[in-house]
Design a protein around this motif. Structure first.
Motif: not given
Ligand code: ME8
Length: 673
Positions: A11, A24, A49, A229, A233, A256, A264, A289, A299
């Motif tokens: 994240y 997640t 991240d 990022a 994995y 994800v 991905h 998802h 949100m």
């Molecule tokens: O994208 N509903 O990080 P991020 C469901 N750093 N899931 C949610 C959500 C919502 N409203 N909001 C966030 C990034 N998520 C990158 C990823 S991976 C190599 C790098 C969850 O902090 C969901 O899993 O923006 C989404 O893909 C992730 O948080 C995005 O987190």
């Protein structure tokens, strides 16, 4: 039995843990727990991240060195997950030295294979997505990113390019040979048509900022944050772990949100193939998802902050939150987190169904079998036992399949159906009547059968509710579930008779909330959106303390610094403003607070300012105020709710307001202290 390696996205540290990221993470933890139950050796990875422009800017806005800033926020993620019963095997940070070393090696391999070249990039960049956008993708007017609804930035700089175009055909061949790689099916089709429509080479380095991993052969460049990022994995696994968890007999599953599926499912396998990994060395599944809304609303950042999963977990217990998220949202689809529905489901599934079954059986055993598990002769089973057994076999194996197919909501539904069948069995067998007739053998059979079903349910619920499972088993006189590598303890067979084992009556496992308690809880938990236009006064006034703040008395006394510090005051840059039709006093503003999306703020400024006079002004915003609703209004023929996500500070009467502002060169989002 095998190995199971499950990952969450790492994240971004420009935000703190919220319900979306908790979702997640909880699903990933539950899945890996299921795999532990069936004897798999498992590894769960999550982390943060930390590089890139977005983070560099956020740190700057807060006046911090990027690493110090990342250390702080990353710790909030690391500390949050155990409070939700999640314990990853590794919490990776992209600033970890072993990660950096791995990424550099990966870059060198790709470079050596001829897939990187230097060029110049010119185009549109969304800092929120950390991704380039094509002209076609942008929303007009304003060149907005379709995801963040914020203006993209024009960038022109020298850059390394990755030959993504070259990998179009190998990727399509890979998808065809591995039909389960992208799930669910609907999302897979989106990715396939994206790749089929042609891939362009990808800009994978930047030169206009420095917060990133330097390109080994040319440190003027930092690597593209997604290149960095995605590598986590693999970089997260040490040598021994790589051999065990990224191997032919191990299943590698990336969970994800659908917002980041393309990175991905397209970039990540392309990078790996280009670096020389074989198809069988690529991850097995990327599962995207859906997006969660809260009480029907998107949100936004302010709402996310208002629905704090840690607060929910502290109030209701982590397992109740986990259960609801896993059960209420059909995994893979968009879903809504509804506070009232959570309490209703809690009462129905956990309180009245499972909880009732447990307290009923324990209560009956206290009266009828000296508080011990009774013995039973299965040879004397009748048709009601056969009926229960049929429901047992069907639900236990369907629940197992559901977990295996990444459908936790269905798996838990089957656990509930089994509890329901057991409740029905008690109602039909009437052990109390049998006891009255002195039919001890029959009473023992009924109670023993229910205890065995409850034991199975305690295992079936463990992936979702490990603590409640322990508590349930303690009442049944059993130790906590102990998963062991190589031992499959999923209860496909009814657990054995445990005659003589002491039960421990500890009161209701899931005490239900009556109407009054539900109303009180909702009052505390649901983020407040104040209604009625009466409240549509100028958004805020400085000065004249009205004595309503935390810690103030009605005598206008002093407050402690800690109380003051709860108010998040930030510098905001007004991007645009417009009049609200039919509401004379109100303006609707779009204000940049240095976040991924600008906020909408509704303020009673219209009698003092024209919209044009406000655009470009730096204002002071109360950023952590609960969203506030000012009724609705029609914009461009569409009726929309007027919700303000913050409050501007101003002073004076409505027709002669003065805005609080800041001198000098403060960045949007900078905090006032
Ligand atoms: O994208 N509903 O990080 P991020 C469901 N750093 N899931 C949610 C959500 C919502 N409203 N909001 C966030 C990034 N998520 C990158 C990823 S991976 C190599 C790098 C969850 O902090 C969901 O899993 O923006 C989404 O893909 C992730 O948080 C995005 O987190």
């Amino acid at each position: 039995m095998g190995r199971f390696y499950a990952t969450t996205p790492i994240y971004y540290v420009n935000d703190v843990p919220h319900l979306g990221t908790a979702y997640t993470t909880i699903v990933t933890d539950a899945l890996r727990r299921f795999h532990q139950l069936i004897g798999d050796e498992t590894f769960m990875l999550t982390g943060t991240d930390e590089h890139g422009l977005k983070i560099e800017r956020e740190a700057k806005a807060q006046g911090l060195d990027p690493k110090v800033f990342c250390d702080r926020i990353s710790a909030r993620f690391r500390d949050a997950w155990p409070k939700l019963d999640v314990s990853p095997d590794r919490f990776i940070r992209t600033t970890d030295p072993d990660h950096e070393a791995f990424v550099k090696e990966l870059w060198k391999k790709i470079e050596a294979n001829g897939d990187l070249y230097e060029g110049e990039y010119e185009g549109w960049y969304c800092v929120g997505c950390e991704s380039l956008k094509t002209e076609k993708e942008l929303e007009q007017p304003g060149n907005l990113c379709p995801l963040h609804k914020a203006p993209v930035e024009r960038i022109k700089e020298s850059s390394y390019f990755f030959r993504l175009e070259k990998w179009q055909k190998p990727l399509l061949d890979f998808y065809a040979r591995h039909p389960n790689f992208i799930q669910p099916e609907s999302r897979k089709n989106e990715v396939l048509s994206f790749v089929q429509s042609g891939l362009k080479d990808l800009s994978v380095s930047r030169t206009t900022f420095s917060w990133g991993i330097p390109v080994p052969s040319n440190p003027k460049h930092v690597m593209y944050v997604w290149f960095d990022a995605l590598s986590n994995y693999r970089s997260a696994l040490g040598n021994g772990e790589l051999a065990r968890f990224w191997a032919p007999n191990a299943k590698v599953v990336h969970l994800v949100g659908k917002d980041i599926l393309r990175f991905h499912a397209v970039f990540w396998p392309a990078f790996l193939l280009s670096a020389g990994y074989r198809e069988e060395e690529l991850p097995d599944v990327v599962y995207a998802h859906g997006v969660l809304t809260v009480d029907g609303q998107k949100m936004s950042k302010s709402l996310r902050n208002a629905v704090d999963p840690l607060k929910l977990a502290a109030e209701l217990g982590p397992d109740v939150l986990r259960y609801h998220l896993l059960r209420a949202i059909a995994f893979g689809q968009d879903g809504d987190f509804d506070h009232a529905a959570l309490l209703e489901r809690y009462n129905a599934d956990l309180g009245k169904n499972v909880g009732n079954l447990l307290s009923r059986v324990i209560g009956l055993c206290t009266k009828m079998t000296n508080g011990k598990h009774p013995d039973d002769d299965v040879a004397t089973d009748g048709p009601l036992e056969a009926e229960l057994f049929e429901a047992y076999e069907q639900n236990v194996s369907a629940a197992r399949d559901a977990w295996l197919n990444l459908a936790p909501h269905l798996a838990l539904d089957h656990a509930m159906k089994l509890a329901n069948a057991a409740n029905l069995y008690v109602a039909k067998t009437e052990p109390w009547a049998e006891a009255k007739n002195g039919n001890t053998a029959r009473v023992n059979k009924i109670l023993s059968r229910m205890l065995r079903v409850l034991e199975a349910i305690s295992v079936m619920l463990w992936p979702a509710m490990p603590l409640k499972s322990d508590a349930m088993r303690a009442q049944l006189g059993l130790p906590p579930v102990r998963a062991g590598v190589g031992v499959d303890i999923w209860p496909l067979k009814l657990p054995s008779i445990r005659a003589g084992l002491e039960l421990a009556n500890a009161g209701p496992l899931f005490p239900t909330y009556d109407e009054k308690a539900q109303a009180e809880l909702l009052e505390r938990l649901v983020p407040k959106i104040e209604k009625s236009e009466e409240t549509a006064k100028p958004s805020a006034k400085t000065g004249t303390g009205t004595g309503t703040g935390p810690g103030t008395g009605t005598d206008g006394g002093t407050i402690a610094y800690d109380d003051f510090a709860t108010v998040d005051l930030r510098v905001g840059l007004v991007i645009s403003a417009e009049k609200v039709p039919k509401k004379d006093k109100l303006l609707r503003l779009t204000v940049d607070l240095g976040e991924t999306e600008p906020r909408t703020i509704v303020a009673g400024l219209a009698l003092s300012f024209t919209p044009e006079a406000l655009a470009g002004k730096k204002v002071i915003v109360v950023a952590n105020l609960a969203p506030r609703e000012f009724g609705s209004a029609e914009f461009d023929g569409k009726k929309v709710k007027l919700v303000s996500h913050g409050m501007l500070l101003a002073s004076g009467p409505s027709e002669d307001l003065r805005l609080a502002t800041i001198d000098g060169d403060a960045a949007p989002g900078a905090r006032l202290k």
